[in-house]
Design an enzyme around this catalytic site. Structure first.
Site, PDB file in Angstrom:
ATOM      1  N   GLY A   1       2.912   8.155   9.887  1.00  0.00           N
ATOM      2  CA  GLY A   1       1.461   8.102   9.683  1.00  0.00           C
ATOM      3  C   GLY A   1       0.718   9.115  10.529  1.00  0.00           C
ATOM      4  O   GLY A   1      -0.510   9.094  10.588  1.00  0.00           O
TER       5      GLY A   1
ATOM      6  N   HIS B   1       0.821  -1.212   0.000  1.00  0.00           N
ATOM      7  CA  HIS B   1       0.000   0.000   0.000  1.00  0.00           C
ATOM      8  C   HIS B   1       0.855   1.262   0.000  1.00  0.00           C
ATOM      9  O   HIS B   1       0.567   2.209  -0.715  1.00  0.00           O
ATOM     10  CB  HIS B   1      -0.927   0.005   1.218  1.00  0.00           C
ATOM     11  CG  HIS B   1      -2.026  -0.993   1.092  1.00  0.00           C
ATOM     12  ND1 HIS B   1      -1.904  -2.295   1.513  1.00  0.00           N
ATOM     13  CD2 HIS B   1      -3.258  -0.883   0.564  1.00  0.00           C
ATOM     14  CE1 HIS B   1      -3.013  -2.934   1.250  1.00  0.00           C
ATOM     15  NE2 HIS B   1      -3.860  -2.112   0.672  1.00  0.00           N
ATOM     16  N   ILE B   2       1.893   1.281   0.842  1.00  0.00           N
ATOM     17  CA  ILE B   2       2.708   2.502   0.920  1.00  0.00           C
ATOM     18  C   ILE B   2       3.687   2.556  -0.247  1.00  0.00           C
ATOM     19  O   ILE B   2       3.775   3.567  -0.957  1.00  0.00           O
ATOM     20  CB  ILE B   2       3.456   2.573   2.271  1.00  0.00           C
ATOM     21  CG1 ILE B   2       2.438   2.648   3.407  1.00  0.00           C
ATOM     22  CG2 ILE B   2       4.399   3.784   2.305  1.00  0.00           C
ATOM     23  CD1 ILE B   2       3.027   2.609   4.796  1.00  0.00           C
TER      24      ILE B   2
ATOM     25  N   ASP C   1      12.612   6.798  10.473  1.00  0.00           N
ATOM     26  CA  ASP C   1      11.418   7.156  11.252  1.00  0.00           C
ATOM     27  C   ASP C   1      11.121   6.111  12.330  1.00  0.00           C
ATOM     28  O   ASP C   1      10.336   6.367  13.240  1.00  0.00           O
ATOM     29  CB  ASP C   1      10.218   7.265  10.293  1.00  0.00           C
ATOM     30  CG  ASP C   1       8.981   7.863  10.947  1.00  0.00           C
ATOM     31  OD1 ASP C   1       9.121   8.859  11.690  1.00  0.00           O
ATOM     32  OD2 ASP C   1       7.868   7.340  10.721  1.00  0.00           O
TER      33      ASP C   1
ATOM     34  N   HIS D   1       8.888   8.262  14.690  1.00  0.00           N
ATOM     35  CA  HIS D   1       7.808   7.361  14.210  1.00  0.00           C
ATOM     36  C   HIS D   1       6.522   8.148  13.916  1.00  0.00           C
ATOM     37  O   HIS D   1       5.454   7.822  14.434  1.00  0.00           O
ATOM     38  CB  HIS D   1       7.537   6.259  15.242  1.00  0.00           C
ATOM     39  CG  HIS D   1       6.842   5.068  14.643  1.00  0.00           C
ATOM     40  ND1 HIS D   1       7.051   3.789  15.083  1.00  0.00           N
ATOM     41  CD2 HIS D   1       5.961   4.960  13.618  1.00  0.00           C
ATOM     42  CE1 HIS D   1       6.303   2.941  14.370  1.00  0.00           C
ATOM     43  NE2 HIS D   1       5.635   3.646  13.468  1.00  0.00           N
TER      44      HIS D   1
ATOM     45  N   SER E   1       9.500   1.939   7.764  1.00  0.00           N
ATOM     46  CA  SER E   1       8.677   0.720   7.877  1.00  0.00           C
ATOM     47  C   SER E   1       8.675   0.229   9.317  1.00  0.00           C
ATOM     48  O   SER E   1       7.826   0.641  10.106  1.00  0.00           O
ATOM     49  CB  SER E   1       9.162  -0.353   6.902  1.00  0.00           C
ATOM     50  OG  SER E   1      10.482  -0.767   7.180  1.00  0.00           O
TER      51      SER E   1
ATOM     52  N   GLU F   1      11.942   1.965  20.649  1.00  0.00           N
ATOM     53  CA  GLU F   1      11.393   3.330  20.607  1.00  0.00           C
ATOM     54  C   GLU F   1      10.897   3.745  21.984  1.00  0.00           C
ATOM     55  O   GLU F   1      10.324   2.917  22.702  1.00  0.00           O
ATOM     56  CB  GLU F   1      10.251   3.393  19.593  1.00  0.00           C
ATOM     57  CG  GLU F   1      10.734   3.078  18.183  1.00  0.00           C
ATOM     58  CD  GLU F   1       9.640   3.194  17.114  1.00  0.00           C
ATOM     59  OE1 GLU F   1       8.488   3.498  17.447  1.00  0.00           O
ATOM     60  OE2 GLU F   1       9.983   2.969  15.937  1.00  0.00           O
TER      61      GLU F   1
END
Ligand code: NAI
Length: 409
Positions: A295, A161-162, A264, A292, A239, A269
């Site tokens: 989105g 999709h991306i 990202d 991150h 990703s 994290e």
């Protein structure tokens, strides 16, 4: 989707936690459901207490939905994760209780694709370094090491999709697009699919990663793969953090083998915005580090609110489970004039036979029926031609294999 239901819609209670976007409230409001909104997340004990009385739960990433939280949730029909990940929910515990969980896997894909496009130009012109210097009072007007992206080659690993949206946007800027994927994918635009990742690494000026986190993608880009990339190329990863070995990337950047990188996502994290963040890439020139946020846009939040609330509503109204992450998938369009019964049962042989015997003993006829199963449960949707649903549902609920039975209309 508007449908009549035997259970009055105004009695359906929806509990929404963690500031879910207003688009979701609009969908539930339109249905006539009762909505209760809580700004933050709830503790396990508080959630367990609230869930005794709730039909639909909506959360984002901070609420942990454990087996203990679900233990007394007898009325709970379904859970919506208004985000992408569902690790915060004990999916198996929900599955064996007959509770499908829905999320929003695609609502933020365009936002990620746009971030990548912005970063390709930013890296190619070394904008962050020049901007930082200008903030510091230094005037460094340079053409060296600064390039147009037109005519350059972008390699996309993971053409889903991306990846496919990145390809279309990049072509519109005059880039040549190469792709590789483990599945055979349809080339969109003029992109060219390559048989191996190695070929793509060797041929690309920019490499961008859009694969999921799987055992096969873990450590997929390490020292050997970076060495295959063209000298002066750029790597972008929005990703998953496990895909790239960041120490190897830092080394390739320090040796000037790569001219820059945009990252990202990280192997580890911080949990909250107040936790510290440490990475081997910090302080390196022409490296964009973002928390991150690929989105994280207003549009993506709105789209997530809509996507998940529509999926939850379709399940409440029609029993449709398409897209549920922990549940057998059934999409049976409502048969006009029929009476629908939903049944979740333990997945053992003979349940369909038992259910259909109950139906025929009561003199009803099956107009449509779909059964789907997973390792633990079966999900059966039956449309009957006569209104004997209550009797049928009672008899099915009496079967030893029954987990949940619900009459829809
Ligand atoms: P998708 O499932 O549509 O596409 C992934 C593609 O990667 C599929 O075509 C799949 O066949 C391919 N693939 C899987 N393993 C591969 C391998 N070993 N080699 C080559 N190709 C492989 O997923 P989508 O929506 O495009 O998302 C891609 C990634 O982006 C996911 O990891 C997702 O978690 C991440 N993501 C990151 C966000 C952020 O905020 N940075 C936001 C949204 C998604």
């Amino acid at each position: 989707m508007k449908t009549r239901t035997s259970f009055p819609k105004q009695d359906i209670k929806v509990l929404l936690l963690e500031n879910i976007h207003a688009t979701a409230l609009e969908v539930f409001h339109e249905e006539g459901f009762q909505i209760e909104v809580v700004k933050g997340a709830l503790s396990e004990a508080e959630l367990a207490k609230r869930l005794r009385d709730v039909h639909v739960l909506g959360i984002r990433s901070k609420t942990r939905v454990t087996a203990a939280a679900l233990a007394d949730a007898r009325r709970l029909l379904t859970i919506g994760a208004f985000c992408i990940g569902t690790n915060q929910i004990e999916l198996d515990a929900a599955n064996v209780r007959g509770i499908p969980v829905f999320n929003a896997p695609f609502s933020n894909t365009r936002s990620v694709a746009e971030l990548i496009i912005g970063e390709i130009i930013t890296l190619s012109r070394r904008l962050f370094d020049r901007s930082r210097e200008a903030h510091e009072g230094k005037w460094r007007k340079l053409a060296d090491g600064s390039f147009e992206v037109r005519g350059k080659t972008l390699g996309i690993i993971g053409y889903g999709h991306i990846g496919s949206q990145v390809g279309v946007l990049a072509e519109s800027m005059g880039m040549r697009v190469l792709t590789c994927d483990i599945k055979s994918t349809m080339a969109i635009g003029n992109s060219q699919s390559l048989a191996t990742m190695e070929e793509l690494l060797e041929a690309s000026d920019f490499v961008t990663l859009h694969v999921p986190e799987t055992p096969r993608t873990a450590g997929m880009i390490g020292a050997a793969e970076l060495a295959r990339m063209k000298p002066g190329a750029y790597l972008l990863n929005a990703s998953r953090g496990t895909v790239v070995d960041l120490d190897a990337l830092a080394d390739a950047l320090r040796r000037n083998h790569l001219a820059g990188a945009a990252v990202d996502v990280y192997p580890k994290e911080p949990e909250t915005n107040s936790d510290d963040f440490v990475s081997p890439l910090q302080g390196l020139p022409n490296v964009i580090l973002t928390p991150h946020l690929g989105g994280s846009t207003v549009e993506a939040q709105a789209a997530i609110g809509k996507e998940v609330s529509v999926a939850l509503t379709k399940f409440v109204n029609a029993g449709i489970t398409t897209g549920a992450v922990n549940f057998p998938q059934v999409e049976l369009s409502p048969t006009p004039g029929a009476h629908r019964i939903l049944n979740v049962h333990r997945n053992v042989p003979g349940v369909l036979r038992d259910v259909n015997r109950i139906v025929s003993d009561l003199g009803a006829n099956v107009r449509a029926q779909t059964l789907a199963t997973d390792a633990s449960i079966g999900y059966l949707v039956t449309d009957l031609d006569q209104d004997v649903s209550a009797e049928v549902a009672r008899a099915i609920a009496g079967l030893e294999t029954n987990i949940r039975t619900r009459i829809l209309y």
